[in-house]
Scaffold this active site. Structure first.
Site, PDB file in Angstrom:
ATOM      1  CG  ASP A  17      -0.291  -0.495   2.487  1.00  0.00           C
ATOM      2  OD1 ASP A  17       0.948  -0.400   2.578  1.00  0.00           O
ATOM      3  OD2 ASP A  17      -1.004  -0.973   3.392  1.00  0.00           O
ATOM      4  CG  ASN A  44      -8.597  -1.660  11.694  1.00  0.00           C
ATOM      5  OD1 ASN A  44      -7.580  -2.268  11.353  1.00  0.00           O
ATOM      6  ND2 ASN A  44      -9.114  -0.696  10.960  1.00  0.00           N
ATOM      7  CG  HIS A  51      -5.610  -2.460   8.637  1.00  0.00           C
ATOM      8  ND1 HIS A  51      -5.689  -1.099   8.861  1.00  0.00           N
ATOM      9  CD2 HIS A  51      -4.329  -2.763   8.921  1.00  0.00           C
ATOM     10  CE1 HIS A  51      -4.516  -0.623   9.237  1.00  0.00           C
ATOM     11  NE2 HIS A  51      -3.670  -1.617   9.285  1.00  0.00           N
ATOM     12  CD  GLU A 109      -8.526   0.681   7.449  1.00  0.00           C
ATOM     13  OE1 GLU A 109      -8.344  -0.297   8.209  1.00  0.00           O
ATOM     14  OE2 GLU A 109      -8.011   1.800   7.672  1.00  0.00           O
TER      15      GLU A 109
HETATM   16  P1  PGA Z   1       2.416  -1.678  12.518  1.00  0.00           P
HETATM   17  O1  PGA Z   1       1.254  -1.610  11.446  1.00  0.00           O
HETATM   18  O2  PGA Z   1       3.391  -2.723  12.035  1.00  0.00           O
HETATM   19  O3  PGA Z   1       3.041  -0.305  12.506  1.00  0.00           O
HETATM   20  O4  PGA Z   1       1.814  -2.040  13.821  1.00  0.00           O
HETATM   21  C1  PGA Z   1       0.673  -2.785  10.998  1.00  0.00           C
HETATM   22  C2  PGA Z   1      -0.479  -2.494  10.084  1.00  0.00           C
HETATM   23  O5  PGA Z   1      -1.151  -1.462  10.246  1.00  0.00           O
HETATM   24  O6  PGA Z   1      -0.755  -3.319   9.201  1.00  0.00           O
END
Ligand code: PGA
Length: 249
Positions: free
Chosen positions: A67, A136, A138, A143
């Site tokens: 992304d 959450n 995702h 999302e």
């Molecule tokens: P993080 O993010 O590794 O910074 O916890 C993970 C994500 O949002 O997929």
């Protein structure tokens, strides 16, 4: 879906880095799927060390990232282009032009998303894909939603995601509201998926992923249907699972 537990996240990062090294030894022309965020940083550090030590080479490999934020150019310090350059691309020996991320400042974002999807489809499948998980649940920036989005798409970020990621920006208002995210088709077609989750703020998402039903409101739960997915969790992320739910590394 295999669930592997280790008390310390560094052990899991080492294990995941070893899977990438093995994959590149087996097929130096591997197509790698890459993630940003705090979670894969240590794994990327290990891959940098392994490259310097001559244990692995990325010289024939290619990569596609999950992304990118909409509105951040590649030289913006909070962009995922910038993150990948800093954390991995400058530390290993990918050839020029081997690394592709969605362009978050494309004029026509929907077109960019579909073009990105097509590029991945033309490669065949990702050979190995590393994922983090949002609090959450995702994956990429898929999302919670009423459907699993198949293709790369423009997504409006959840407030919780913007809040979680505000640590990389001066203030919450600076966090982009939209992103381009790889969709579930490319994720599910990857030959091997590794999802790493560290810390207690991932515990609920991990519980829902491992114990819940497959539900687009818990995007990561789709991995229950993946034939070769491994979930790597440390003590904090495992804190809402029982011992029978996981194997020790
Ligand atoms: P993080 O993010 O590794 O910074 O916890 C993970 C994500 O949002 O997929």
């Amino acid at each position: 879906m295999k669930v592997l537990y280790a008390k310390e996240s560094d052990q899991l990062s080492r294990w995941a880095a070893d899977r990438f090294v093995e994959q590149l030894k087996k097929n130096p022309k591997s197509i790698l799927g890459l993630a940003t965020g705090s979670t894969p940083k240590k794994m990327y550090e290990y891959l940098g060390e392994d490259t310097r030590a001559g244990k692995v080479s990325f010289s024939q490999a290619k990569s596609y990232n999950l992304d990118e934020y909409v509105g951040l150019a590649s030289d913006h310090p909070a962009s995922y282009h910038y993150f990948m350059q800093e954390q991995l691309f400058s530390k290993v020996d990918f050839p020029e032009g081997a690394n592709t991320l969605p362009n978050g400042v494309a004029e026509d974002l929907d077109k960019e998303a579909l073009t990105y999807d097509r590029k991945i489809q033309e490669e065949g499948e990702l050979d190995i894909l590393i994922l983090g998980i949002g609090s959450n649940a995702h994956i990429g920036f898929n999302e919670p939603n009423n459907v699993f989005e198949a293709l790369t798409h423009v997504v409006e970020l959840d407030e919780s995601t913007r809040q979680d990621n505000s640590r990389f920006f001066e203030k919450i208002e600076d966090v982009p509201t939209h992103a381009i995210s790889m969709g579930m088709r490319a994720i599910m077609q990857a030959k091997e998926v590794l999802l790493m989750a560290f810390g207690e703020n991932k515990a609920e998402a991990i519980r829902d992923l491992v114990k819940g039903k497959v539900d687009p409101q818990v995007p990561a739960s789709i991995l229950q249907l993946h034939p070769n997915a491994t979930i790597l969790i440390d003590e904090g992320a495992a804190s809402l699972l029982s011992e029978e739910d996981r194997e020790s590394l």
